[in-house]
Design a protein around this motif. Structure first.
Motif, short mmCIF file in Angstrom:
data_model
loop_
_atom_site.label_atom_id
_atom_site.label_comp_id
_atom_site.label_asym_id
_atom_site.label_seq_id
_atom_site.Cartn_x
_atom_site.Cartn_y
_atom_site.Cartn_z
N ASN A 132 59.40 -16.76 -28.37
CA ASN A 132 58.17 -17.48 -28.27
C ASN A 132 56.85 -16.66 -28.11
O ASN A 132 56.99 -15.61 -27.50
CB ASN A 132 58.49 -18.19 -26.99
CG ASN A 132 59.62 -19.05 -26.99
OD1 ASN A 132 59.66 -20.28 -27.57
ND2 ASN A 132 60.83 -18.65 -26.52
N TYR A 133 55.75 -17.26 -28.50
CA TYR A 133 54.60 -16.51 -28.73
C TYR A 133 53.44 -17.44 -28.11
O TYR A 133 53.46 -18.66 -28.32
CB TYR A 133 54.11 -16.57 -30.11
CG TYR A 133 55.29 -15.70 -30.71
CD1 TYR A 133 55.18 -14.22 -30.90
CD2 TYR A 133 56.21 -16.26 -31.52
CE1 TYR A 133 56.09 -13.24 -31.58
CE2 TYR A 133 57.19 -15.41 -32.41
CZ TYR A 133 57.20 -14.04 -32.43
OH TYR A 133 57.96 -13.23 -32.75
N THR A 134 52.71 -16.76 -27.53
CA THR A 134 51.05 -17.15 -27.17
C THR A 134 50.22 -16.51 -27.86
O THR A 134 50.30 -15.30 -28.24
CB THR A 134 50.91 -16.86 -25.58
OG1 THR A 134 51.71 -17.21 -24.71
CG2 THR A 134 49.56 -17.39 -25.23
N TYR A 135 49.27 -17.46 -28.45
CA TYR A 135 48.55 -16.54 -29.45
C TYR A 135 46.97 -17.29 -29.36
O TYR A 135 46.72 -18.14 -28.75
CB TYR A 135 48.88 -16.97 -30.81
CG TYR A 135 48.93 -18.46 -31.29
CD1 TYR A 135 47.89 -19.14 -31.92
CD2 TYR A 135 49.98 -19.36 -30.92
CE1 TYR A 135 47.83 -20.44 -32.25
CE2 TYR A 135 49.77 -20.58 -31.22
CZ TYR A 135 49.05 -21.35 -31.77
OH TYR A 135 49.08 -22.54 -32.26
N TRP B 151 50.80 -21.96 -28.32
CA TRP B 151 52.12 -21.16 -28.07
C TRP B 151 52.90 -21.97 -29.10
O TRP B 151 52.57 -22.99 -29.66
CB TRP B 151 52.65 -21.29 -26.97
CG TRP B 151 53.40 -22.68 -26.34
CD1 TRP B 151 53.08 -23.77 -26.06
CD2 TRP B 151 54.72 -23.01 -26.72
NE1 TRP B 151 53.70 -24.82 -25.77
CE2 TRP B 151 54.98 -24.37 -26.60
CE3 TRP B 151 55.87 -22.32 -27.27
CZ2 TRP B 151 56.20 -24.94 -26.58
CZ3 TRP B 151 56.89 -22.89 -27.49
CH2 TRP B 151 57.37 -24.12 -27.19
N TYR C 109 48.19 -11.89 -30.10
CA TYR C 109 49.53 -12.74 -29.87
C TYR C 109 50.21 -11.90 -28.78
O TYR C 109 50.06 -10.72 -28.86
CB TYR C 109 50.33 -13.15 -30.97
CG TYR C 109 50.94 -12.16 -31.70
CD1 TYR C 109 52.18 -11.53 -31.45
CD2 TYR C 109 50.24 -11.47 -32.74
CE1 TYR C 109 52.90 -10.52 -32.03
CE2 TYR C 109 50.73 -10.44 -33.40
CZ TYR C 109 52.26 -10.16 -33.17
OH TYR C 109 52.60 -8.89 -33.90
N LYS D 249 60.41 -20.14 -23.72
CA LYS D 249 59.20 -21.02 -23.78
C LYS D 249 58.13 -21.50 -22.57
O LYS D 249 56.98 -21.37 -22.99
CB LYS D 249 59.92 -22.50 -24.49
CG LYS D 249 58.82 -23.55 -24.44
CD LYS D 249 59.53 -24.97 -25.11
CE LYS D 249 59.44 -25.83 -24.01
NZ LYS D 249 60.09 -27.08 -24.45
N ALA E 203 55.70 -18.34 -22.29
CA ALA E 203 54.79 -18.62 -23.23
C ALA E 203 53.88 -19.43 -22.99
O ALA E 203 52.39 -19.36 -23.09
CB ALA E 203 55.31 -18.77 -24.71
N GLU F 14 49.71 -19.40 -22.01
CA GLU F 14 48.90 -20.03 -22.58
C GLU F 14 47.66 -20.75 -21.68
O GLU F 14 46.62 -20.48 -22.08
CB GLU F 14 49.57 -21.15 -23.50
CG GLU F 14 48.47 -21.96 -24.07
CD GLU F 14 48.95 -23.34 -24.73
OE1 GLU F 14 48.39 -24.10 -25.44
OE2 GLU F 14 50.34 -23.80 -24.36
#
Length: 84
Positions: free
Chosen positions: A2-5, A18, A49, A55, A58, A62
């Motif tokens: 999972n990514y925060t961007y 995210w 990122y 999840k 992330a 965010e």
């Protein structure tokens, strides 16, 4: 994963989100199928990122990034670029 961007939009604004699939999310933003915010501000450029195993992590990050001032977001981007 999972990514925060953070993306920089065509009007130079920064948008944080995210996702669990970063490449598909960037493609969606650039096709106008991403967040409502980026639909009218295309194209977008991925500028930052972070990856997380869950999840929830992330999403938590965010929220933290969204609370930052623009200046602090830009500092975060600069800091990450200097690490590469």
């Amino acid at each position: 994963m999972n990514y925060t961007y953070l993306v920089k939009c065509a009007d130079n604004t920064l948008y944080c989100g995210w996702t669990n699939h970063l490449e598909k999310r960037m493609e969606a933003h650039n096709q106008g199928k991403g967040a409502k915010y980026t639909k009218t501000r295309r194209p977008v450029e991925l500028v930052y990122y972070e990856s997380y195993p869950t999840k929830e992590e992330a999403m938590r990050r965010e929220v933290q990034i969204k609370k930052l001032s623009r200046k602090d977001k830009l500092f975060l981007i600069e800091k990450s670029e200097s690490l590469h």
